[in-house]
Design an enzyme around this catalytic site. Structure first.
Site, PDB file in Angstrom:
ATOM      1  N   SER A  27       0.626  -1.241  -0.197  1.00 30.56           N
ATOM      2  CA  SER A  27      -0.027  -0.430  -0.199  1.00 30.56           C
ATOM      3  C   SER A  27       0.853   1.393  -0.390  1.00 30.56           C
ATOM      4  CB  SER A  27      -0.608  -0.023   1.064  1.00 30.56           C
ATOM      5  OG  SER A  27      -2.605  -0.908   0.770  1.00 30.56           O
ATOM      6  N   LYS A  59       0.365   3.707  -2.947  1.00 33.63           N
ATOM      7  CA  LYS A  59      -1.523   4.817  -2.747  1.00 33.63           C
ATOM      8  C   LYS A  59       0.134   6.564  -2.576  1.00 33.63           C
ATOM      9  CE  LYS A  59      -4.738   2.156  -0.541  1.00 33.63           C
ATOM     10  NZ  LYS A  59      -4.241   0.994  -0.096  1.00 33.63           N
ATOM     11  N   SER A  81      -5.828   4.108   4.153  1.00 35.36           N
ATOM     12  CA  SER A  81      -4.774   3.404   2.777  1.00 35.36           C
ATOM     13  C   SER A  81      -6.094   2.490   2.818  1.00 35.36           C
ATOM     14  CB  SER A  81      -4.513   1.952   3.859  1.00 35.36           C
ATOM     15  OG  SER A  81      -3.613   1.158   2.762  1.00 35.36           O
TER      16      SER A  81
END
Length: 465
Positions: A133, A136, A303
């Site tokens: 993640s 991102k 997230s």
């Protein structure tokens, strides 16, 4: 370097300040913790660019709110003067921590002084790794760069020329909620009655997005089908973040709910909502998402996979690429290249980091964070203010139990897949410097071992002069 007692007092004061800041953030609500608006007020130049789909012209001069209680720590570090000489070598502190078995057998690292752009420490910093993640950070940076922080994502209702039918058109806003959907229905009903129409057919249009709706990992609770029309990210429970049961057809469910709301508002809906094109006329009503800056902060703090995929597609649309996984991949890659970032070896197979084919380098992540700290790029500042605070907010709320020195001082994006654990963010040193860091680990034995090791690495930076 300060004496241990002085350092403890400094860290303790900072942590206390973050406790107060966390309370202020909570009170402010989920979309704006105050740091983004405060930073925009303090930015050296006003933001430019982006698209704002407002039904009325924007005011000539934007409102400039006062800095919020949560902002000073970030703002002070951003405006701190660069140190006169090279920072203390971090190798002695970081090398033993990087050797922790919990970090598996693949480890890369980068630490950069954001004021100078100087890499203070690097270990395989240009080696592409699966980021989970932490990708991102790249997704949201590309969206901010391509669209600007004030961009809003619309959902519209348009009538056929004869008024016998209307189409609910998705613009790609996964944050559409029941309250906004109800307001949209109320506004639509009012507009229809003004035109003397009280009975309509309802269609819904999701054609803005192309390609498969399902992520390559298939149906799962981490992500709804990626479609241009949905309510509450297709969640079937009361959750607002994290895994949840998801609707199989979020667009149809949203259209069905909209039909029911229209009926409550006094409009008869004939037949069953069905897919259909948007008439080429002026919309009757519209609703818009929060500004992109707010969406970015929410994406990073929690997230949010659905928002990340939506922002990747918004970037594709802005750069005239197909709004699908491949188009978003090209658009994000090209947008970061326009920012003169090291994208060699990088791949953005998705926007969320759920795809193991994603690749980034530690140097790319610290480069992104350094760009966001650049006073000449205030549009990218939500990359910093949206990062979770160690021990306090978002995906770092439950972390730093084994590294208390970093609690309240480390702000970072987490990344977790089976065998992959990553952490990338910023930390303010005792002498006021803002450091950007990225630690990527692969073939890790378990998150229970890898996450504390990553926390200790970032916490070690908080004590460096």
């Amino acid at each position: 370097m300060p004496e241990p007692r002085t350092w403890q007092l400094t860290a303790g004061s900072a942590a206390l300040g973050l406790v107060l800041a966390a309370a202020a953030v909570t009170a402010a609500g989920p979309w704006d913790g105050g740091q983004r608006t405060a930073e925009r007020a303090r930015a050296a130049a006003p933001t430019t660019g982006g698209t704002h789909h407002a039904p009325h012209p924007a005011p000539a001069a934007p409102r400039r709110p006062a800095p919020a209680p949560s902002a000073p720590g970030v703002l002070t570090a951003l405006h701190a003067p660069a140190p006169a000489g090279r920072a203390t070598d971090l190798a002695a502190a970081l090398v033993p921590l990087l050797a922790d078995p919990g970090l598996g057998t693949l480890r890369t690292a980068s630490v950069v002084d954001t004021a100078t752009g100087e890499q203070l420490y690097g270990e395989g910093a240009t080696t592409p790794m699966t980021p989970a993640s932490t990708v991102k950070i790249a997704t949201t940076a590309a969206a901010l760069s391509a669209l600007g922080p004030d961009h809003r994502i619309p959902t519209t209702v348009t009538a056929t020329p004869d008024g016998s039918g209307i189409t609910l058109t998705g613009g790609g806003d996964p944050t559409l909620d029941p309250a906004r959907l109800r307001t949209l229905a109320t506004d639509t009903a009012r507009a229809l009655r003004t035109r003397h129409h009280t009975s309509v057919r309802l269609a819904y249009d999701t054609s803005l997005y192309r390609g498969p709706a399902l992520h390559p990992i298939g149906p799962n609770e981490n992500l709804a089908p990626v479609v241009a029309l949905m309510t509450r990210e297709g969640r079937l429970d009361d959750s607002t973040s994290g895994p949840a049961p998801r609707a199989a057809d979020p667009a149809r469910d949203t259209a069905t709910a909209f039909a029911e709301l229209l009926t409550e508002a006094g409009i008869t809906v004939t037949g069953t909502p069905a897919p259909g094109p948007t008439p080429k006329t002026t919309p009757l009503a519209r609703t818009e998402s929060a500004p992109l800056a707010d969406l970015v902060e929410h994406t990073l703090t929690h997230s949010d996979n659905d928002l990340a995929e939506a922002l990747a597609r918004q970037t594709a649309l802005a750069r005239r690429q197909p709004a699908d996984f491949r188009g978003a991949e090209k658009a994000v890659h090209d947008e970061l290249a326009r920012l003169h970032l090291p994208v060699t070896g990088a791949r953005f197979a998705d926007g969320s980091g759920l795809d193991r084919r994603d690749r980034v380098t530690a140097a790319l992540l610290t480069g992104l964070l350094t760009r966001a700290a650049d006073p000449t790029r205030p549009a990218l500042r939500p990359l910093l203010t949206g990062l979770p605070v160690g021990g306090f907010t978002g995906t770092l709320a439950g972390r730093f139990g084994t590294a208390p020195a970093g609690a309240g001082l480390v702000r970072a994006k987490t990344g977790t897949l089976t065998g992959v654990n990553t952490l990338a963010g910023t930390v303010v040193t005792p002498d006021g410097r803002l450091l950007a860091f990225a630690f990527l680990a692969g073939r890790t034995p378990s998150p229970d071992e890898a996450q504390p090791a990553l926390d200790r690495l970032s916490a070690a930076l908080a004590g460096q002069n």
